[in-house]
Structure formats: C-alpha cells, structure tokens
Scaffold this motif. Structure first.
Motif, PDB file in Angstrom:
ATOM      1  N   TRP A  50       0.833  -1.197   0.000  1.00 55.35           N
ATOM      2  CA  TRP A  50       0.000   0.000   0.000  1.00 55.35           C
ATOM      3  C   TRP A  50       0.871   1.251   0.000  1.00 55.35           C
ATOM      4  O   TRP A  50       1.855   1.321   0.728  1.00 55.35           O
ATOM      5  CB  TRP A  50      -0.879   0.048   1.249  1.00 55.35           C
ATOM      6  N   ALA A  51       0.465   2.216  -0.824  1.00 59.53           N
ATOM      7  CA  ALA A  51       1.011   3.566  -0.744  1.00 59.53           C
ATOM      8  C   ALA A  51      -0.103   4.456  -0.227  1.00 59.53           C
ATOM      9  O   ALA A  51      -1.157   4.596  -0.866  1.00 59.53           O
ATOM     10  CB  ALA A  51       1.486   4.047  -2.104  1.00 59.53           C
ATOM     11  N   LEU A  52       0.102   5.023   0.952  1.00 58.15           N
ATOM     12  CA  LEU A  52      -0.905   5.873   1.590  1.00 58.15           C
ATOM     13  C   LEU A  52      -0.551   7.327   1.336  1.00 58.15           C
ATOM     14  O   LEU A  52       0.573   7.758   1.635  1.00 58.15           O
ATOM     15  CB  LEU A  52      -0.957   5.586   3.086  1.00 58.15           C
ATOM     16  N   VAL A  53      -1.503   8.090   0.791  1.00 62.19           N
ATOM     17  CA  VAL A  53      -1.184   9.422   0.293  1.00 62.19           C
ATOM     18  C   VAL A  53      -1.945  10.498   1.050  1.00 62.19           C
ATOM     19  O   VAL A  53      -2.992  10.249   1.663  1.00 62.19           O
ATOM     20  CB  VAL A  53      -1.492   9.536  -1.218  1.00 62.19           C
ATOM     21  N   ARG A  54      -1.412  11.694   0.987  1.00 60.59           N
ATOM     22  CA  ARG A  54      -2.083  12.892   1.502  1.00 60.59           C
ATOM     23  C   ARG A  54      -3.122  13.326   0.478  1.00 60.59           C
ATOM     24  O   ARG A  54      -2.829  14.025  -0.485  1.00 60.59           O
ATOM     25  CB  ARG A  54      -1.050  13.997   1.749  1.00 60.59           C
ATOM     26  N   GLY A  55      -4.343  12.845   0.680  1.00 64.93           N
ATOM     27  CA  GLY A  55      -5.400  13.100  -0.286  1.00 64.93           C
ATOM     28  C   GLY A  55      -6.284  11.877  -0.387  1.00 64.93           C
ATOM     29  O   GLY A  55      -6.346  11.059   0.535  1.00 64.93           O
ATOM     30  N   GLY A  56      -6.999  11.740  -1.488  1.00 63.18           N
ATOM     31  CA  GLY A  56      -7.842  10.575  -1.684  1.00 63.18           C
ATOM     32  C   GLY A  56      -9.121  10.911  -2.421  1.00 63.18           C
ATOM     33  O   GLY A  56      -9.213  11.913  -3.141  1.00 63.18           O
ATOM     34  N   THR A  57     -10.120  10.058  -2.223  1.00 62.16           N
ATOM     35  CA  THR A  57     -11.351  10.202  -2.997  1.00 62.16           C
ATOM     36  C   THR A  57     -12.202  11.389  -2.557  1.00 62.16           C
ATOM     37  O   THR A  57     -13.129  11.782  -3.264  1.00 62.16           O
ATOM     38  CB  THR A  57     -12.191   8.922  -2.904  1.00 62.16           C
ATOM     39  N   HIS A  58     -11.904  11.983  -1.398  1.00 65.19           N
ATOM     40  CA  HIS A  58     -12.637  13.196  -1.006  1.00 65.19           C
ATOM     41  C   HIS A  58     -12.191  14.388  -1.850  1.00 65.19           C
ATOM     42  O   HIS A  58     -12.865  15.419  -1.877  1.00 65.19           O
ATOM     43  CB  HIS A  58     -12.450  13.494   0.477  1.00 65.19           C
ATOM     44  N   HIS A  59     -11.067  14.256  -2.533  1.00 59.55           N
ATOM     45  CA  HIS A  59     -10.610  15.272  -3.486  1.00 59.55           C
ATOM     46  C   HIS A  59     -10.866  14.825  -4.928  1.00 59.55           C
ATOM     47  O   HIS A  59     -11.221  15.629  -5.778  1.00 59.55           O
ATOM     48  CB  HIS A  59      -9.098  15.509  -3.349  1.00 59.55           C
TER      49      HIS A  59
END
Length: 398
Positions: A293-302
């Motif tokens: 997994w790569a966990l990012v600052r962001g996601g589907t809320h953006h």
C-alpha cells in the motif's frame, strides 16, 4: 522541465505534504480550439461545466466555445460571473421553480425540459416576466445505444420524457404561453470511446427526429445531441478519434433537414479531462495481508472519479530525494502497489494493484486526466481534511 514538473519540485521542497490539482490552461485552449475548429457548419460546441466549473477554466473556454451547458442555478451564477453575455443552455432533471425564475432573469438561451410539469412551471415564470423562452424537449429514447460507462437513456433512468409521453409534451410545448418550442435534446450516454458507434447513434437520432416531425406536426430548429464523448482512463494513449468523427459528421449534417439550423454538442469530460493533474505525496508505504500500500495525503474526497467509476486511475511516480535520515523510509520496488487515501474507509482507493519500479514514502504520485469530474464531484469535507491547492498554469498570465 515542464511547468508542472517545476511546480511539483517546488512544492515537494516545502514542509507540508504535496496535495494539489494543477490545470494547464494553455493546453486546454489549444485542445478545445482544435476540437471546435473541426466541427462542420451548423454544429456548435457548448461546454458542460459540470465537468469542471473553476472560474479560470470557464474564463479560458468562454472565447472558444459557443456557450455553456449548466445544470443548476449555481452554475448559471458561475457563468455570469466570468462571462456576462455568454449563451447558456439550462438542463438538469429536477429544476426548482426558483431556479427556473433565476434562469429567465439571467437571460439563458434555452431550457432543456424534462417533463410536462416542468413546461408548465417555465410557462408560468415566463408569463410573469412578460417574456418568451426557447425550450428543447429532452427525450429518453428506447435505443439501442453503444456501450459506454454510463447510460442516460434506453433504460429506466430519471432523465427525459418517455417516448410514449411525447405527444402530450409537444402539444404543451407548442401551445403554452411564454414557451417557444425549438426542438429536441437527446443526450443518451456518457464516455463512449468509439467514433464509429457515435456516428451510428447520430444516425438513429436523425431518423427518429425526422419521424417525430411528421408524426407530431412540429418543426425542429435545434437538435441537441448531447456529449458522451469519452476518455480512456485505462489506456491514456487511446483517444477518441475526433478527426475521424468530424469527417463522418460532415456527411451526417448534409443528411439532416436544412431547417435544422443548429446542432448542439455539450461536451465536458472530452474538453477538460486532459488539462488537469492531481498530485499527492506518499505519506507511508506498508503491507497488509500480502498487499503493498502507498498511503497518500489526499484521496477520494478530493478525486472521487476512480471510486465512482470503479477503475484504477493512471499515475506516474515523481521521485523526491528529500528525506529526514533520522527516520525509516519504507518503499516498494518492482512490485504491485495499491494507492489509498487518508479517509477512514476501505473504499478510499485511487489505484489498485499497479506495477511500479519503485515508490517510497516522500515520493509524489501524479494522476493524469484529472481535469474533469475530479474535484467537482468529490465529498470535500468528509473527515474535515484540508482541501488541496488548486494551481492554474497559464502562460498568458505568467
């Protein structure tokens, strides 16, 4: 180095994790200018601003497109804020009386009507203002239609007037005061990737509307054939053949009645998708149950598009060497990785099981084709994370 690369290098050197949308307005202008220039006479391109309603995007497109297709009173206000005189087509399946009144006060060019009741509401608002407004009747055709990501017609949906109800709708549209019948609206699908089948669909539209003119005793001046021209998110190198489509469109226009003075297209995704990128910093890399997994600052809320359409969105890795040597730097090399965001739900996934040469905490992932249905359709305030930065790259404004 491109302007986007320079922007991301600058942001990666800062303390806050990278999280931004970048929009190439110069590329947008070039693309849309070429799209519009290829259209044959009588065809007009309106921008379906639901795809991206950012003011700089609307400002960039206003001098190029024939006008804007909107679906709410709020979108009308956004257009009028940047283009006070631009033509506006007002659609949407559930217009409120207040929105209809607002549309008339804003001098919209046409309303796309979804029901007989809506016709009566438009008539009442127009009569109260001592004006007359042009309308197109949106019809939910029986089809069959080409395969596409979303179907608007040819099946039970909330859009348009059923063909069985068309006689009553045309009778109302041609008799109610304050309303002037101009033609039909036939937006039936979204994200079709085949120019050939899109032309076949237009052939169905032509034959159907010619039949309606004879059967219902109406004269069509305007036909709206919708948008629906797609972007291949799985293979960005595969493009809808716009040149081939417009070559076929020349023959199609020659085959329709001469009194059809305008053929309206209302594209959104096809015009703006390629102008936008969504860039996010990798906050952590880990494995659970054998999955990297790569966990990012962001996601589907953006950037809700990938989960909305249930696809794995294409991205590239921008390596960032800056890192605090006092803490570990987890990474994945020559493996498959799933990209997840910062939300507390397993559905917050932007890309799944994607092969990568290497991705590390601190690197930046750049998601292409994010200029349409990205920020605009997302649930921005879920969990109250900070919003991303929005940067508009524009040589005209330096």
């Amino acid at each position: 180095m491109t302007a986007l690369d320079a922007l991301l290098r600058d942001r990666a050197a800062r303390d806050e994790p990278v999280c931004l949308f970048a929009y190439d307005l110069d590329g947008l202008r070039r693309h849309v200018t070429a799209v519009v220039a290829a259209l044959p006479p009588r065809c007009r391109m309106y921008y379906a601003m639901k795809a991206n309603s950012a003011a700089p995007v609307l400002e960039a497109l206003a001098p190029i497109v024939a006008g804007f297709e909107v679906a709410s009173g709020g979108e009308i206000a956004k257009v009028r804020a940047v283009a006070p005189a631009a033509p506006i087509l007002f659609g949407g399946p559930a217009k409120t009386p207040a929105e209809i009144s607002h549309a008339l006060d804003a001098a919209v060019t046409r309303l796309h009507v979804e029901s007989v009741l809506e016709l009566h509401r438009i008539s009442a608002a127009a009569v109260a203002r001592g004006t007359t407004v042009e309308v197109l009747l949106r019809v939910n055709l029986a089809g069959p239609f080409p395969s596409a990501t979303l179907a608007m017609a040819g099946r039970p949906t909330q859009f348009g007037i059923d063909e069985a109800d068309l006689p009553a709708a045309t009778a109302a549209a041609t008799s109610l005061p304050g309303v002037r019948f101009a033609g039909f609206h036939l937006h039936s699908l979204s994200n079709n990737l085949s120019a050939e089948t899109h032309l076949e669909m237009l052939g169905l539209y032509r034959d159907t509307v010619v039949g309606w003119e004879k059967e219902l005793g109406v004269v069509v001046k305007v036909l709206d054939v919708g948008g629906g021209i797609g972007i291949d998110y799985q293979d960005p190198a595969h493009h809808f053949d716009w040149d081939g489509f417009t070559r076929g469109l020349v023959a199609w226009v020659d085959s329709v009645p001469a009194h059809w003075r305008e053929i309206q297209f209302e594209c959104g995704r096809y015009l703006t998708a390629a102008c936008g990128s969504y860039a996010v910093e990798v906050l952590d890399v880990k494995r659970t149950h054998g999955t990297a997994w790569a966990l990012v600052r962001g996601g589907t809320h953006h950037f809700r598009l990938p989960v909305s359409w249930q696809h794995s969105h294409p991205f590239t890795v921008l390596p960032v060497e800056r890192w605090d040597p006092s803490v570990p730097r987890p990474s994945v090399t020559d493996d498959r990785v799933t990209v997840a965001g910062e939300l507390c739900t397993p559905k917050d996934v932007l890309a799944r099981d994607v092969p990568v040469a290497r991705v590390r905490a601190g690197d930046v992932l750049v998601f292409a084709l994010a200029g349409a249905y990205g920020w605009d359709i997302s649930h921005h305030d879920f969990l109250s994370h900070p919003h991303p930065e929005h940067v508009f790259l524009d040589d005209d404004r330096a």
